[in-house]
Scaffold this motif. Structure first.
Motif, short mmCIF file in Angstrom:
data_model
loop_
_atom_site.label_atom_id
_atom_site.label_comp_id
_atom_site.label_asym_id
_atom_site.label_seq_id
_atom_site.Cartn_x
_atom_site.Cartn_y
_atom_site.Cartn_z
N ALA A 115 -11.53 45.06 99.09
CA ALA A 115 -11.90 44.20 97.97
C ALA A 115 -12.87 43.17 98.51
N TYR A 116 -13.68 42.60 97.64
CA TYR A 116 -14.53 41.50 98.08
C TYR A 116 -14.74 40.52 96.93
N THR A 117 -15.08 39.31 97.30
CA THR A 117 -15.37 38.26 96.33
C THR A 117 -16.74 37.68 96.64
N SER A 118 -17.56 37.52 95.63
CA SER A 118 -18.87 36.91 95.81
C SER A 118 -19.02 35.76 94.81
N GLU A 119 -20.20 35.19 94.75
CA GLU A 119 -20.45 34.17 93.74
C GLU A 119 -20.27 34.74 92.34
N GLU A 120 -20.63 36.00 92.16
CA GLU A 120 -20.70 36.59 90.82
C GLU A 120 -19.45 37.32 90.38
N ARG A 121 -18.71 37.92 91.33
CA ARG A 121 -17.61 38.80 90.90
C ARG A 121 -16.58 39.03 92.00
N THR A 122 -15.44 39.60 91.57
CA THR A 122 -14.40 40.03 92.50
C THR A 122 -14.19 41.52 92.25
N VAL A 123 -14.23 42.31 93.30
CA VAL A 123 -14.19 43.76 93.15
C VAL A 123 -13.07 44.34 94.01
N TYR A 124 -12.24 45.16 93.37
CA TYR A 124 -11.14 45.87 94.03
C TYR A 124 -11.49 47.35 93.96
N TYR A 125 -11.51 48.02 95.09
CA TYR A 125 -12.02 49.39 95.04
C TYR A 125 -11.40 50.29 96.10
N GLY A 126 -11.54 51.58 95.87
CA GLY A 126 -11.07 52.55 96.84
C GLY A 126 -11.70 53.90 96.58
N ALA A 127 -11.53 54.81 97.53
CA ALA A 127 -11.99 56.19 97.36
C ALA A 127 -10.95 57.11 97.98
N VAL A 128 -10.75 58.25 97.35
CA VAL A 128 -9.77 59.25 97.81
C VAL A 128 -10.34 60.64 97.57
N THR A 129 -9.69 61.66 98.12
CA THR A 129 -10.09 63.01 97.76
C THR A 129 -9.78 63.20 96.27
N ALA A 130 -10.58 64.08 95.64
CA ALA A 130 -10.63 64.11 94.18
C ALA A 130 -9.27 64.36 93.52
N ASP A 131 -8.37 65.05 94.20
CA ASP A 131 -7.07 65.33 93.59
C ASP A 131 -6.20 64.08 93.45
#
Lengths: 409, 409
Positions: free
Chosen positions: B82-98
């Motif tokens: 996750a990251y936080t900037s002046e503009e936004r906070t983003v929570y993210y991830g990636a996995v195999t498609a299943d």
């Protein structure tokens, strides 16, 4: 992810080995020259020459000026760079698949540098600036010292950047001698990854490097006598205490090479490990980790701790207690499994791009002489038994730790 | 590279917008929640709350403990952060498609944090450690100060980390109030990229977020009155002079938004730009660059120079001469073209992975409300006319520069 991959391999008449992992799904091609020449191959009088030479290879030759090289990389739309480590120097790039041949052409020019005197003098200033920059980066200063002290005269303790003294004293001719003794075709690996035409690339490589003459290169592999104990460096200018920890590990050729990697991950990965929960999650340290690094013939656990000076003693003790407790009590199957999965995840995502793949299977091939697909490596990590980790812990490597602290005193 | 891509879009009854870029060739799925809440949305009394809240979202709720969250991410083999900037906070991830559905499930839990008092107190220590760590990183200290001083009271000058004082004083209840005023479904964007089943993911998102109630969120966009001139901070502990330069730029909504990006690249990219050839290649500075950053409503050129203190005055003058000469004499078509290509290359390689794509088109959609494929953005960059760059230079933005130096004095 590995469907349809093909491993390509050939040795050219001049001794240059060319390998590739062809992926018909890829839209880009990565190309890299891996030279088995790094800081560990340097004598003290030319300390830093491998890295300085890497810079000089971008200065061109009678056909390409430095500006030409830079410009053509940009025209190709290449994502490109180079790096130098203790073990090797790597020149690499990636382009859309239609431009793979032109990228190979340009990278081959890099490996035929003129090493012009005026470029050499100018680039010397650049290297000295780079060294100066690290003076404001305490963690890097610390590891530079700790690495040298831990390896205690073994070439793995050599500095990649070199020192102000060694770089200042280095001559263009000494660099040429180093080049002429290390950049033999049989000491270089040409690696392709992604989408490429194997026959065309191989023919081009053969034609283009036909004039490279081969000779024998010997890498010294003396026995290591690593340091142990505790030392402290004081710099009143610092505001944090930075601590490096080294302990005996496993060389890269070992059939057990994934054991210390899984072990270090379980104990000290930057998230979700024992050190993380014990020190970082509790707000005692902003950064506390343990990893394992392996080179040819030798390996080491490497750890780091950053902490407020007032708490340094207490937190370092806790850090070492985490290691001692692992030796005393072992790890749980759940911890082991979790570490295995995290490593497998990292390998899988790194394999998403041809350039990521090139780095992984290229360095493994150069060191071990065998091709490993992502599936191979993931399977090897996931099948590494906990018992092997417990066996390694029973040898109590952390009892022989070397710890170097750098702080305001 | 863009063959077979499909843009998906829906707005759920609760106001949450869901978008996706489906790529049938991808083997992974990336999922991210982008919350339009960042440092610029904070009042001084809660400075740092967006970033602190991001940490707290990983502490879980009545269903998931912090350890559960960490463990499930690992079990999924997720590459996440996750990251936080002046503009936004983003929570993210990636996995195999299943595993896309399970990743969405877990990320949704993150956005329903309990904000437990004991977790809050513990995590406060972690944040304070993070702030302390920056004290040994002069470039980051410099930009923290320079950003605040340049924006001169405008919220874009707010600190993402906050200060020791603001974090120490922050209460759990104030964080809850911030969460309740900013994390409205209509202020959040759910983004998918790679290989996923749109109907299934959309149905899951709708079911899982059905209890989220919407409300209106207003972001302040006051006019900026940026600072100009030269200021110097002295810290006798430093060994290098670090200099930051800010100058008026272009807001992200501008139809001209790529003009300053290409311009900054031509003048100050970290390789092959005017600043590079003039300062870095000549060994005068280890690091000298110029970039352009744009936020909602405002943008700025941002530059950096690191140099030996003894040469600081001379080299900063050269740096500023490079900017002045660009204003006086413009840029050549070749320089412009080269910068365009380099930016297009970066965009293309970033697009190789679903996670890279998610970040690019997700943030663009959140800011501009339109979907942009890689091909769209590359075409927009490559068709940005040199004349627009020359026009911008004729407005002489660098005459209004603000420069802050940090060095040993």
């Amino acid at each position: 992810m590995t469907s349809g991959l093909r491993f390509d391999h050939a040795v050219l008449p001049n001794g240059l080995t060319v390998i590739g992992e062809h992926n018909p799904r890829a839209v880009t091609t990565a190309v890299g020259y891996m030279v088995r020449a790094g800081a560990r191959d340097e004598t003290p009088d030319v300390s830093g020459v491998s890295h300085f030479l890497e810079h000089m290879c971008f200065k061109g030759n009678e056909r390409y000026s430095a500006d030409d090289i830079n410009r053509v990389f940009d025209e190709l739309g290449a994502d490109y760079n180079a790096y130098t480590s203790e073990e090797r120097t790597v020149y690499y790039g990636a382009v859309t698949a239609d431009k793979g041949g032109r990228l190979l052409e340009l990278l081959t020019e890099l490996l035929e540098p003129s090493l012009r005197q005026d470029d050499f003098e100018m680039e010397k200033k650049v290297i000295l600036e780079e060294i100066a920059m690290y003076q404001d980066r305490p963690a890097q200063r610390l590891f530079e010292s700790a690495n040298q002290r831990y390896w205690n005269g073994h070439p793995l303790g050599n500095s990649v950047l070199g020192s102000v003294e060694s770089i200042t004293a280095l001559t263009r001719d000494a660099m040429q001698v180093y080049f002429d003794r290390r950049y033999a075709p049989s000491n270089v690996l040409l690696v392709l990854a992604g989408n490429y035409d194997w026959d065309a690339m191989l023919a081009q490589a053969e034609r283009r490097t036909a004039s490279w003459r081969d000779y024998q290169v010997v890498r010294e592999r003396p026995a290591a006598r690593p340091a142990r104990g505790y030392e402290e460096l004081v710099d009143p200018k610092l505001t944090r205490q930075h601590v490096a920890l080294y302990a005996p590990g496993v060389p890269v050729e070992s059939p057990q090479r994934f054991v210390p990697v899984v072990l270090a991950n379980a104990i000290g990965d930057s998230s979700g490990s024992r050190l993380y929960w014990e020190l970082v999650d509790k707000g005692l340290s902003d950064n506390a980790w343990l990893a394992h690094e392996s080179g040819e013939g030798e390996g080491a656990f490497v750890g780091y701790l950053s902490v407020a000076p007032a708490k340094a003693e207490e937190v370092l003790e806790r850090y070492q207690q985490v290691l001692a407790r692992a030796q005393d009590e072992g790890l749980t199957p759940e911890e082991w499994r979790r570490a295995q999965r995290k490593i497998a995840t990292g390998l899988t995502f790194r394999a998403e791009t041809p350039l990521g793949r090139l780095m992984s299977f290229g360095t493994a091939y150069q060191t071990l002489g065998v091709y490993e697909s992502v599936a191979d490596v993931v399977a090897a990590v996931l099948s590494t038994p906990l018992e092997a980790g417990l066996e390694l812990l029973r040898r109590r490597p952390f009892d022989d730790a070397y710890v170097l602290a750098l702080g305001p005193g």
